[in-house]
Enzyme design. Structure first.
Site, PDB file in Angstrom:
ATOM      1  N   ARG A 109       0.818  -1.234   0.000  1.00  0.00           N
ATOM      2  CA  ARG A 109       0.000   0.000   0.000  1.00  0.00           C
ATOM      3  C   ARG A 109       0.845   1.275   0.000  1.00  0.00           C
ATOM      4  NH1 ARG A 109      -3.303  -3.423  -1.088  1.00  0.00           N
ATOM      5  NH2 ARG A 109      -5.194  -3.869   0.079  1.00  0.00           N
TER       6      ARG A 109
ATOM      7  N   SER B  87     -10.523  -0.667   3.863  1.00  0.00           N
ATOM      8  CA  SER B  87      -9.942  -1.185   5.108  1.00  0.00           C
ATOM      9  C   SER B  87      -9.336  -0.041   5.907  1.00  0.00           C
ATOM     10  CB  SER B  87      -8.846  -2.204   4.803  1.00  0.00           C
ATOM     11  OG  SER B  87      -9.407  -3.304   4.140  1.00  0.00           O
TER      12      SER B  87
ATOM     13  N   GLU C  79      -4.443   2.232   7.548  1.00  0.00           N
ATOM     14  CA  GLU C  79      -4.278   2.091   6.098  1.00  0.00           C
ATOM     15  C   GLU C  79      -4.879   3.335   5.413  1.00  0.00           C
ATOM     16  OE1 GLU C  79      -4.376  -1.814   4.506  1.00  0.00           O
ATOM     17  OE2 GLU C  79      -5.635  -1.194   2.825  1.00  0.00           O
TER      18      GLU C  79
HETATM   19  C1  LIG Z   1     -15.289   0.429  -0.412  1.00  0.00           C
HETATM   20  C2  LIG Z   1     -13.794   0.525  -0.604  1.00  0.00           C
HETATM   21  C3  LIG Z   1     -13.062  -0.624  -0.916  1.00  0.00           C
HETATM   22  C4  LIG Z   1     -11.681  -0.545  -1.099  1.00  0.00           C
HETATM   23  N1  LIG Z   1     -10.997  -1.687  -1.420  1.00  0.00           N
HETATM   24  C5  LIG Z   1      -9.674  -1.616  -1.663  1.00  0.00           C
HETATM   25  C6  LIG Z   1      -8.940  -2.786  -2.063  1.00  0.00           C
HETATM   26  O1  LIG Z   1      -9.471  -3.873  -2.223  1.00  0.00           O
HETATM   27  N2  LIG Z   1      -7.612  -2.652  -2.284  1.00  0.00           N
HETATM   28  C7  LIG Z   1      -6.971  -1.457  -2.151  1.00  0.00           C
HETATM   29  O2  LIG Z   1      -5.749  -1.403  -2.389  1.00  0.00           O
HETATM   30  N3  LIG Z   1      -7.631  -0.356  -1.765  1.00  0.00           N
HETATM   31  C8  LIG Z   1      -8.954  -0.397  -1.526  1.00  0.00           C
HETATM   32  N4  LIG Z   1      -9.631   0.735  -1.139  1.00  0.00           N
HETATM   33  C9  LIG Z   1      -8.887   1.989  -0.892  1.00  0.00           C
HETATM   34  C10 LIG Z   1      -8.741   2.937  -2.096  1.00  0.00           C
HETATM   35  O3  LIG Z   1      -9.778   2.733  -3.032  1.00  0.00           O
HETATM   36  C11 LIG Z   1      -7.382   2.763  -2.784  1.00  0.00           C
HETATM   37  O4  LIG Z   1      -6.318   3.073  -1.920  1.00  0.00           O
HETATM   38  C12 LIG Z   1      -7.272   3.635  -4.047  1.00  0.00           C
HETATM   39  O5  LIG Z   1      -6.121   3.246  -4.771  1.00  0.00           O
HETATM   40  C13 LIG Z   1      -7.191   5.131  -3.741  1.00  0.00           C
HETATM   41  O6  LIG Z   1      -7.333   5.831  -4.961  1.00  0.00           O
HETATM   42  P1  LIG Z   1      -7.922   7.320  -5.000  1.00  0.00           P
HETATM   43  O7  LIG Z   1      -7.935   7.755  -6.406  1.00  0.00           O
HETATM   44  O8  LIG Z   1      -9.224   7.371  -4.288  1.00  0.00           O
HETATM   45  O9  LIG Z   1      -6.808   8.108  -4.175  1.00  0.00           O
HETATM   46  P2  LIG Z   1      -6.999   9.133  -2.974  1.00  0.00           P
HETATM   47  O10 LIG Z   1      -7.698   8.445  -1.830  1.00  0.00           O
HETATM   48  O11 LIG Z   1      -7.590  10.401  -3.459  1.00  0.00           O
HETATM   49  O12 LIG Z   1      -5.476   9.407  -2.577  1.00  0.00           O
HETATM   50  C14 LIG Z   1      -4.692   8.372  -2.020  1.00  0.00           C
HETATM   51  C15 LIG Z   1      -3.210   8.747  -2.175  1.00  0.00           C
HETATM   52  O13 LIG Z   1      -2.874   8.741  -3.548  1.00  0.00           O
HETATM   53  C16 LIG Z   1      -2.292   9.985  -3.914  1.00  0.00           C
HETATM   54  N5  LIG Z   1      -2.717  10.289  -5.284  1.00  0.00           N
HETATM   55  C17 LIG Z   1      -3.932  10.145  -5.851  1.00  0.00           C
HETATM   56  N6  LIG Z   1      -3.910  10.540  -7.136  1.00  0.00           N
HETATM   57  C18 LIG Z   1      -2.657  10.966  -7.389  1.00  0.00           C
HETATM   58  C19 LIG Z   1      -1.995  11.508  -8.520  1.00  0.00           C
HETATM   59  N7  LIG Z   1      -2.627  11.708  -9.685  1.00  0.00           N
HETATM   60  N8  LIG Z   1      -0.686  11.837  -8.405  1.00  0.00           N
HETATM   61  C20 LIG Z   1      -0.009  11.655  -7.251  1.00  0.00           C
HETATM   62  N9  LIG Z   1      -0.572  11.148  -6.142  1.00  0.00           N
HETATM   63  C21 LIG Z   1      -1.881  10.812  -6.212  1.00  0.00           C
HETATM   64  C22 LIG Z   1      -2.835  10.999  -2.911  1.00  0.00           C
HETATM   65  O14 LIG Z   1      -1.942  12.105  -2.774  1.00  0.00           O
HETATM   66  C23 LIG Z   1      -2.868  10.156  -1.660  1.00  0.00           C
HETATM   67  O15 LIG Z   1      -1.555  10.099  -1.124  1.00  0.00           O
HETATM   68  C24 LIG Z   1     -11.010   0.695  -0.956  1.00  0.00           C
HETATM   69  C25 LIG Z   1     -11.765   1.858  -0.652  1.00  0.00           C
HETATM   70  C26 LIG Z   1     -13.143   1.764  -0.496  1.00  0.00           C
HETATM   71  C27 LIG Z   1     -13.914   3.036  -0.211  1.00  0.00           C
END
Ligand SMILES: Cc1cc2nc3c(=O)[nH]c(=O)nc-3n(C[C@H](O)[C@H](O)[C@H](O)COP(=O)(O)OP(=O)(O)OC[C@H]3O[C@@H](n4cnc5c(N)ncnc54)[C@H](O)[C@@H]3O)c2cc1C
Length: 312
Positions: free
Chosen positions: A171, A220, A302
């Protein structure tokens, strides 16, 4: 609040002052960013970062599915990519996606072309977030399939990063400070499109059965605690489950204000409708304390918590 206004470069995209972030996060909490910048295209993003004085902090945000933004908001320019950064193309087994493309769309488009990126289907984030967080599930991680990521550096330069540059861990990955990911190239195994779509449907069904997918959460809440291998070395086999130690501490269903540890899956922190970021983070900290008292295990968050608490 708006101490940067005199020094912000002109843009072609949208630059919003004191923009509330709560509607941009899955948990629907969080105060205002000093500025929210939504660049029109790569050149707009490059010019903005090049001309933005180094003292101004930058926070790239995806779709906020792994974030608690605190109630006082962020003293930074938050950069959120949208249209202009969400194209997806497939050539052979190589899939290139803009950082704003949703993981689920990428998985579906790849499957249509017979490329297996099915693990991305149930992750509700964007490709930028997937690369940054090394998102994964069902035994597959972004690190397994990523071949190249393209960023705009804090200085406004375009740069390609290799998987080695990103130094993927559980992660986590390394990005240069203030860099914004703009696209990523993946290579997935071949598969029959119908089989890949069927697998994704089965994964979605399993999620709905076991996780509170209809509630507002950020996935999570805590990492599974590291187990210990036969040599006594800590490893990340993750044979101890966070939900189990939370259950053992009696915290399934626990509440604080509008925040709750989901009765359906005790490692999911949910906003029942009225939660503040403080309720959510506070409940998470209560859980960590109770788990430590009952099992001696220190749970690690996480979910990323960013920004400032509300001033009294
Ligand atoms: C219902 C649910 C289920 C989930 N299941 C999983 C799972 O099975 N596995 C898993 O790994 N995660 C899971 N997640 C967590 C989440 O979806 C992941 O971590 C996802 O990759 C986050 O992406 P995001 O675009 O929402 O990033 P954000 O939450 O907006 O940001 C997360 C991080 O990424 C960085 N970031 C985002 N975009 C960029 C960019 N363009 N450039 C540089 N940095 C950037 C941000 O600065 C921050 O540090 C789940 C979440 C939910 C709500």
């Amino acid at each position: 609040m708006t101490r940067f206004s005199a020094i912000l470069p002109d843009v072609r995209g949208r630059l919003s002052k004191a923009r509330n972030l709560s509607d941009l996060t899955w948990l629907r909490v969080g105060g205002p960013a000093d500025y929210l910048f939504q660049p029109a295209d790569i050149e707009d993003l490059q010019a903005f970062l090049r001309d933005l004085p180094d003292v101004v902090p930058v926070f790239p945000m995806g779709v906020g599915s792994n974030l608690i933004v605190r109630d006082g908001g962020m003293r930074a320019v938050v950069i959120r990519l949208g249209r202009g950064f969400n194209a997806i193309s497939v050539e052979g087994n190589t899939v290139t996606a803009g950082a704003a493309a949703l993981d689920a769309h990428v998985a579906r488009k790849a499957a249509d072309a017979g490329v297996d990126l099915t693990f991305l289907r149930t992750i509700p984030g964007s490709i930028g977030g997937a690369v940054r967080m090394n998102a994964g599930c069902y035994g597959s991680y972004t690190a397994d399939v990523l071949r190249k990521a393209t960023i705009v550096t804090r200085q406004g330069d375009l740069r390609d990063l290799t998987p080695e540059d990103l130094n993927f861990r559980y992660r986590q990955s390394d990005l240069p400070e203030g860099a914004v990911l703009i696209s990523a190239t993946f290579e997935g195994p071949s598969g029959d499109p119908d089989d890949l779509h069927a697998r994704m449907e089965a994964q979605l069904k399993k999620r709905d059965e076991t996780q509170p997918t209809k509630d507002r959460s950020a996935g999570s809440t805590f990492r599974n605690p590291a187990g210990f291998s036969s040599t006594g070395q800590a490893d990340d086999v993750h044979d101890l489950k966070a939900w189990k130690v939370i259950d053992d501490a009696g915290m399934r269903g626990a509440t604080r204000g509008g925040a709750q540890m989901s009765p359906k899956h005790s490692n999911f922190l949910i906003n029942t409708g009225t939660a503040t970021a403080d309720d959510l983070e506070g409940l998470g900290e209560e859980v960590r304390k109770k788990v430590y008292e009952t099992s001696g295990i220190t749970l690690e968050w996480e979910i990323m918590r960013v920004g400032d608490p509300l001033k009294e």
